[in-house]
Scaffold this motif. Structure first.
Motif, PDB file in Angstrom:
ATOM      1  N   ALA A  18       0.825  -1.209   0.000  1.00 21.25           N
ATOM      2  CA  ALA A  18       0.000   0.000   0.000  1.00 21.25           C
ATOM      3  C   ALA A  18       0.860   1.260   0.000  1.00 21.25           C
ATOM      4  CB  ALA A  18      -0.935   0.005   1.202  1.00 21.25           C
ATOM      5  N   VAL A  19       2.115   1.133   0.444  1.00 20.82           N
ATOM      6  CA  VAL A  19       2.983   2.312   0.514  1.00 20.82           C
ATOM      7  C   VAL A  19       4.275   2.152  -0.285  1.00 20.82           C
ATOM      8  CG1 VAL A  19       2.082   2.996   2.761  1.00 20.82           C
ATOM      9  CG2 VAL A  19       4.069   1.491   2.659  1.00 20.82           C
ATOM     10  N   THR A  20       4.646   0.915  -0.638  1.00 16.50           N
ATOM     11  CA  THR A  20       5.901   0.680  -1.355  1.00 16.50           C
ATOM     12  C   THR A  20       5.635   0.237  -2.784  1.00 16.50           C
ATOM     13  OG1 THR A  20       6.856  -0.090   0.742  1.00 16.50           O
ATOM     14  CG2 THR A  20       8.124  -0.500  -1.266  1.00 16.50           C
ATOM     15  N   PRO A  21       6.131   0.977  -3.792  1.00 13.41           N
ATOM     16  CA  PRO A  21       5.943   0.580  -5.184  1.00 13.41           C
ATOM     17  C   PRO A  21       6.540  -0.798  -5.453  1.00 13.41           C
ATOM     18  CG  PRO A  21       6.718   2.848  -5.051  1.00 13.41           C
ATOM     19  CD  PRO A  21       6.848   2.262  -3.666  1.00 13.41           C
ATOM     20  N   LEU A  22       5.910  -1.542  -6.348  1.00 11.16           N
ATOM     21  CA  LEU A  22       6.354  -2.904  -6.672  1.00 11.16           C
ATOM     22  C   LEU A  22       7.811  -2.929  -7.100  1.00 11.16           C
ATOM     23  CD1 LEU A  22       5.904  -5.903  -7.202  1.00 11.16           C
ATOM     24  CD2 LEU A  22       4.901  -5.288  -9.419  1.00 11.16           C
ATOM     25  N   ARG A  23       8.207  -1.990  -7.936  1.00  8.43           N
ATOM     26  CA  ARG A  23       9.584  -2.001  -8.439  1.00  8.43           C
ATOM     27  C   ARG A  23      10.588  -1.821  -7.301  1.00  8.43           C
ATOM     28  NH1 ARG A  23      11.421   0.851 -14.089  1.00  8.43           N
ATOM     29  NH2 ARG A  23      13.626   0.264 -14.038  1.00  8.43           N
ATOM     30  N   GLN A  24      10.241  -1.032  -6.296  1.00  8.09           N
ATOM     31  CA  GLN A  24      11.136  -0.849  -5.155  1.00  8.09           C
ATOM     32  C   GLN A  24      11.209  -2.115  -4.315  1.00  8.09           C
ATOM     33  OE1 GLN A  24      10.457   2.648  -2.798  1.00  8.09           O
ATOM     34  NE2 GLN A  24      10.390   4.011  -4.571  1.00  8.09           N
ATOM     35  N   VAL A  25      10.087  -2.802  -4.173  1.00  8.39           N
ATOM     36  CA  VAL A  25      10.090  -4.069  -3.440  1.00  8.39           C
ATOM     37  C   VAL A  25      11.027  -5.064  -4.124  1.00  8.39           C
ATOM     38  CG1 VAL A  25       8.701  -6.051  -2.722  1.00  8.39           C
ATOM     39  CG2 VAL A  25       7.762  -3.744  -2.541  1.00  8.39           C
ATOM     40  N   LEU A  26      10.914  -5.151  -5.437  1.00  9.00           N
ATOM     41  CA  LEU A  26      11.760  -6.084  -6.189  1.00  9.00           C
ATOM     42  C   LEU A  26      13.235  -5.731  -6.059  1.00  9.00           C
ATOM     43  CD1 LEU A  26       9.621  -6.403  -9.444  1.00  9.00           C
ATOM     44  CD2 LEU A  26       9.966  -8.178  -7.724  1.00  9.00           C
ATOM     45  N   ALA A  27      13.568  -4.427  -6.177  1.00  6.79           N
ATOM     46  CA  ALA A  27      14.972  -4.013  -6.177  1.00  6.79           C
ATOM     47  C   ALA A  27      15.593  -4.025  -4.785  1.00  6.79           C
ATOM     48  CB  ALA A  27      15.088  -2.622  -6.794  1.00  6.79           C
ATOM     49  N   PHE A  28      14.925  -3.405  -3.818  1.00  9.90           N
ATOM     50  CA  PHE A  28      15.549  -3.200  -2.523  1.00  9.90           C
ATOM     51  C   PHE A  28      15.356  -4.346  -1.542  1.00  9.90           C
ATOM     52  CE2 PHE A  28      14.553   1.404  -3.720  1.00  9.90           C
ATOM     53  CZ  PHE A  28      15.774   1.546  -4.376  1.00  9.90           C
ATOM     54  N   LYS A  29      14.266  -5.075  -1.674  1.00  6.03           N
ATOM     55  CA  LYS A  29      14.009  -6.172  -0.745  1.00  6.03           C
ATOM     56  C   LYS A  29      14.430  -7.529  -1.310  1.00  6.03           C
ATOM     57  CE  LYS A  29      10.222  -3.906   1.749  1.00  6.03           C
ATOM     58  NZ  LYS A  29      10.970  -3.752   3.012  1.00  6.03           N
ATOM     59  N   LEU A  30      14.325  -7.677  -2.637  1.00  6.32           N
ATOM     60  CA  LEU A  30      14.607  -8.982  -3.240  1.00  6.32           C
ATOM     61  C   LEU A  30      15.824  -8.968  -4.158  1.00  6.32           C
ATOM     62  CD1 LEU A  30      10.926 -10.008  -4.078  1.00  6.32           C
ATOM     63  CD2 LEU A  30      12.275 -10.575  -2.060  1.00  6.32           C
ATOM     64  N   GLY A  31      16.406  -7.811  -4.390  1.00  6.18           N
ATOM     65  CA  GLY A  31      17.608  -7.717  -5.218  1.00  6.18           C
ATOM     66  C   GLY A  31      17.379  -7.974  -6.696  1.00  6.18           C
ATOM     67  N   ILE A  32      16.149  -7.768  -7.166  1.00  4.65           N
ATOM     68  CA  ILE A  32      15.828  -7.984  -8.585  1.00  4.65           C
ATOM     69  C   ILE A  32      15.682  -6.627  -9.280  1.00  4.65           C
ATOM     70  CG2 ILE A  32      14.171  -8.946 -10.229  1.00  4.65           C
ATOM     71  CD1 ILE A  32      13.382 -10.960  -8.049  1.00  4.65           C
ATOM     72  N   GLU A  33      16.553  -6.337 -10.211  1.00  2.00           N
ATOM     73  CA  GLU A  33      16.524  -5.061 -10.919  1.00  2.00           C
ATOM     74  C   GLU A  33      15.852  -5.242 -12.282  1.00  2.00           C
ATOM     75  OE1 GLU A  33      16.974  -1.116 -10.756  1.00  2.00           O
ATOM     76  OE2 GLU A  33      18.032  -2.375  -9.283  1.00  2.00           O
ATOM     77  N   ILE A  34      14.816  -4.453 -12.518  1.00  4.22           N
ATOM     78  CA  ILE A  34      14.162  -4.469 -13.829  1.00  4.22           C
ATOM     79  C   ILE A  34      14.999  -3.616 -14.781  1.00  4.22           C
ATOM     80  CG2 ILE A  34      12.103  -3.821 -15.133  1.00  4.22           C
ATOM     81  CD1 ILE A  34      11.695  -6.205 -13.272  1.00  4.22           C
TER      82      ILE A  34
END
Length: 244
Positions: free
Chosen positions: A159-175
């Motif tokens: 609700a507060v964190t954009p999906l792309r940020q979740v992928l990059a900063f929490k899971l280490g996946i860069e689009i």
């Protein structure tokens, strides 16, 4: 001698001024046609001609069984410089907000399975969001992820964190790249309900597959934008030395 302006054009100009000045706000329903005809002292036929004029201008929209409403502002995009819906609009000064709706697990439909490289019927997580421009619903977006990745993403506060940020900063996946296809179709019921539109109205559909540095598909996005809220532009430059 100045040519006489038809009465319906005069009425259209009055209504146009009221809408553009904000006297009648986007999303507001107009008075019923009989009342407006009485107000302007004209026949229903003349009033309907006036409404047709401002409808062609994209200022109003008619919803079957509900009435006539002031249309939401149109978002204009240069298709050659399209990057990310919210990012592009924010860059040109539009007030963009994203409302998280829900995330749910289920079976992948044919398109999601194909684009994510999954077996037919494989389980996926679907994240639904609504984009608003200046407070008006503009697009309905569903992001599909493979089940294992979706379970990790769902642990974040979406609700507060954009999906792309979740992928990059929490899971280490860069689009790093994406492929997008835009087509014209009619608005499905779920999207219509969230966007405040009637099901079946014309819309743009965007299908975008985002990939990581190894070209693996990570997210399949399906976005619906009502046709009266989005306009595509393209700036063309011609080579003067080329023959027609």
């Amino acid at each position: 001698m100045r040519p006489r302006v038809p009465r319906y054009h005069q009425i259209a100009e009055v209504l146009r001024d009221r809408i553009r000045s904000g006297h009648i706000a986007p999303g507001e329903r107009l008075e019923n046609q009989r009342h407006l005809a009485h107000l302007f002292g004209v026949t229903l036929m003349t009033l309907r001609q006036a409404l047709e004029v401002i409808e062609r201008d994209g200022l109003i929209t008619r919803r079957h069984g509900l009435g006539t409403f002031v249309a939401a502002p149109t978002v204009e995009y240069d298709i050659l410089h399209f990057q990310a819906f919210a990012g592009d609009l924010s860059a040109v000064g539009e007030k963009v907000a994203t409302h998280f709706l829900r995330v749910q697990a289920g079976r992948a439909d044919r398109d999601a399975a194909r684009e994510l490289g999954l077996d037919p019927g494989a389980r996926v997580f679907a994240l639904e969001r609504l984009r608003l421009v200046d407070g008006h619903p503009t697009s309905f977006q569903v992001s599909h992820l493979a089940e294992a990745l979706g379970e990790e993403v769902a642990k974040a506060d979406l609700a507060v964190t954009p999906l792309r940020q979740v992928l990059a900063f929490k899971l280490g996946i860069e689009i790093t790249a994406a492929r997008e296809t835009v087509s014209a179709e009619t608005l499905p019921a779920r999207a219509a309900r969230e966007l405040g539109c009637a099901p079946g109205v014309p819309c743009f559909r965007s299908d975008r597959v985002s990939t990581d540095a190894e070209s693996r598909p990570i997210v399949y996005d399906r976005v619906f934008i009502p046709g009266d809220r989005f306009r595509i532009t393209r700036q063309l430059h011609y080579d003067r030395s080329a023959t027609a």
